[in-house]
Design a protein around this motif. Structure first.
Motif, mmCIF file in Angstrom:
data_model
loop_
_atom_site.group_PDB
_atom_site.id
_atom_site.type_symbol
_atom_site.label_atom_id
_atom_site.label_comp_id
_atom_site.label_asym_id
_atom_site.label_seq_id
_atom_site.Cartn_x
_atom_site.Cartn_y
_atom_site.Cartn_z
ATOM 1 N N UNK A 202 -12.123 -0.628 1.164
ATOM 2 C CA UNK A 202 -10.858 0.102 1.033
ATOM 3 C C UNK A 202 -9.742 -0.719 0.426
ATOM 4 N N UNK A 203 -9.835 -2.052 0.510
ATOM 5 C CA UNK A 203 -8.758 -2.892 0.000
ATOM 6 C C UNK A 203 -8.569 -2.818 -1.500
ATOM 7 N N UNK A 204 -9.574 -2.366 -2.236
ATOM 8 C CA UNK A 204 -9.407 -2.188 -3.679
ATOM 9 C C UNK A 204 -8.441 -1.052 -4.003
ATOM 10 N N UNK A 205 -8.310 -0.090 -3.071
ATOM 11 C CA UNK A 205 -7.485 1.102 -3.283
ATOM 12 C C UNK A 205 -7.869 1.790 -4.595
ATOM 13 N N UNK A 206 -9.138 2.135 -4.709
ATOM 14 C CA UNK A 206 -9.644 2.794 -5.907
ATOM 15 C C UNK A 206 -10.249 4.141 -5.553
ATOM 16 N N UNK A 207 -9.775 5.168 -6.221
ATOM 17 C CA UNK A 207 -10.329 6.502 -6.088
ATOM 18 C C UNK A 207 -10.336 7.175 -7.442
#
Length: 401
Positions: free
Chosen positions: A247-252
């Motif tokens: 989740x730390x990448x904050x990629x969607x």
């Protein structure tokens, strides 16, 4: 100097009625190693591929184009990443090309962009009840009126949705149809077809939020709602790296109908120009280097054991007369205690015993069922879950004074 004090302006009116997330508030309160928290929908950190991520960042920074990955980038997102994500989506039964995708800073941003591009203040948004509370926050912040659609053990009720369409005429329907947050329920194929047909007939947009779809522990996969023949250009499908990578990448990303792509791109430009260049490049390198079939299978095996541990402990944790969901995948089970209790009043006692949960009320846009709660089973080991459920039992089974 004036004798009258000049006070700073108050926050914008659009924040009125948008409550803080109790999950985020709880995360700030329970950051202690002795707390067993079933509150946050957090993936297990020990399952993060730290070595693979480190190698991916090293690869993209050490390559001849390394400096390019530290530069501004196209709003739509890294082409390699979009191609890899599209291929995975296609393999899962939702035909997708790189051009269909807009990379976002977490799938939560995709919701914000959709609200900015599609919704005006006063527009009606339909949502299953209960539903993901951060989506409710997003639509409330956009000034929308949220109407709720009843659900049952199989998810949202299409007949009830038809009634809402006839009376409230919502512009958009928000759904988490696969392993829903907070209930863990999955919408059957027949209902997906009905909802797609209703959306087509009424010209309604549908947001299909799908962060958990790959985390299936039993049963056969259910094709995305966006893959339904009647879905056409009415469904926006949201995905995320947070649950299958980190989740730390904050990629969607959002899979968009062609008619909406320009508007969403402009909304993205206005929000942050583009998502982190280096994080996108590293995610693409990680996807290319990783055996994703084996990686996801490992996540499923670990989380299946944790789900099973919580389900095994539930009969001795929840008081007689309680009900709970037994999810086929995802991260959550939804519990209802008997009678007219308020689980929020039980939370302080739970925290005093070093265990946490999320009361159910914030997941309702309408009058809440206060006897409900959400429990997440992914963050802790089976042994920790068994211990945490024992602590929770002392709270739930203690008569109110």
């Amino acid at each position: 100097m004036s004798q009258f004090a000049v006070h700073p302006a108050l926050p914008a009116q659009r924040l009125t009625g948008v409550a803080s997330s109790p999950v985020r508030d709880l995360l700030a309160l329970i950051d202690r190693p002795d707390v067993i928290s079933f509150a946050g929908g957090l993936p297990a950190p020990e399952l993060f591929d730290v070595d693979g991520m480190r190698a991916a960042f090293d690869h993209v920074l050490s390559s001849p184009g390394g400096r390019r990955h530290l530069q501004y980038a196209p709003t739509e997102g890294n082409p390699d990443l979009r191609t890899l994500v599209a291929a995975r989506m296609t393999a899962r039964g939702l035909p997708t090309s790189a051009a269909d995708l807009l990379v976002t800073t977490g799938s939560q941003q995709a919701l914000t962009l959709i609200a900015a591009a599609l919704l005006d203040p006063g527009d009606v948004v339909a949502a299953e009840e209960p539903t993901y509370l951060a989506a409710l926050q997003c639509f409330q912040l956009a000034g929308c009126r949220i109407v709720t659609v009843p659900s049952d053990d199989s998810g949202i009720d299409p007949a009830a949705l038809a009634d809402v369409l006839a009376t409230a005429r919502p512009k958009l329907l928000y759904l988490v149809p696969t392993f829903a947050n907070p209930t863990g329920r999955t919408l059957p194929v027949a209902r997906r077809a009905e909802i797609a047909s209703l959306a087509a007939a009424h010209g309604m947009w549908v947001v299909e939020d799908d962060p958990y779809g790959e985390l299936r522990y039993r049963g056969e996969p259910v094709a995305a709602l966006a893959a339904q023949p009647d879905a056409g250009d009415r469904v926006l499908h949201l995905g995320s790296f947070s649950k299958i990578a980190v989740p730390g990448l904050r990629l969607g990303w959002v899979r968009t109908p062609a008619t909406l792509r320009p508007a969403l791109t402009v909304a993205k430009q206005a929000a942050d120009l583009h998502t982190s260049t280096i994080d996108q490049a590293a995610a693409a390198a990680w996807l290319e280097a990783t055996d994703m079939t084996a990686h996801v299978a490992g996540l499923r095996d670990a989380y299946r054991a944790r789900r099973d541990a919580m389900m095994a402990a539930m009969p001795s944790t929840a008081p007689a007369g309680s009900t709970w969901t037994d999810p086929d995948g995802g991260m959550f089970t939804w519990v209802r205690l008997p009678g007219e209790v308020d689980t929020a009043t039980m939370l302080p006692a739970a925290l005093a015993r070093d265990v946490a949960f999320v009361p159910g009320a914030p997941f309702y846009a309408g009058p809440p069922d206060t006897a409900t709660m959400r429990l997440s089973f992914t963050t802790h080991t089976p042994a920790e879950i068994t211990e945490g459920m024992g602590r929770l039992a002392t709270v739930l089974r203690t008569p109110a004074s």
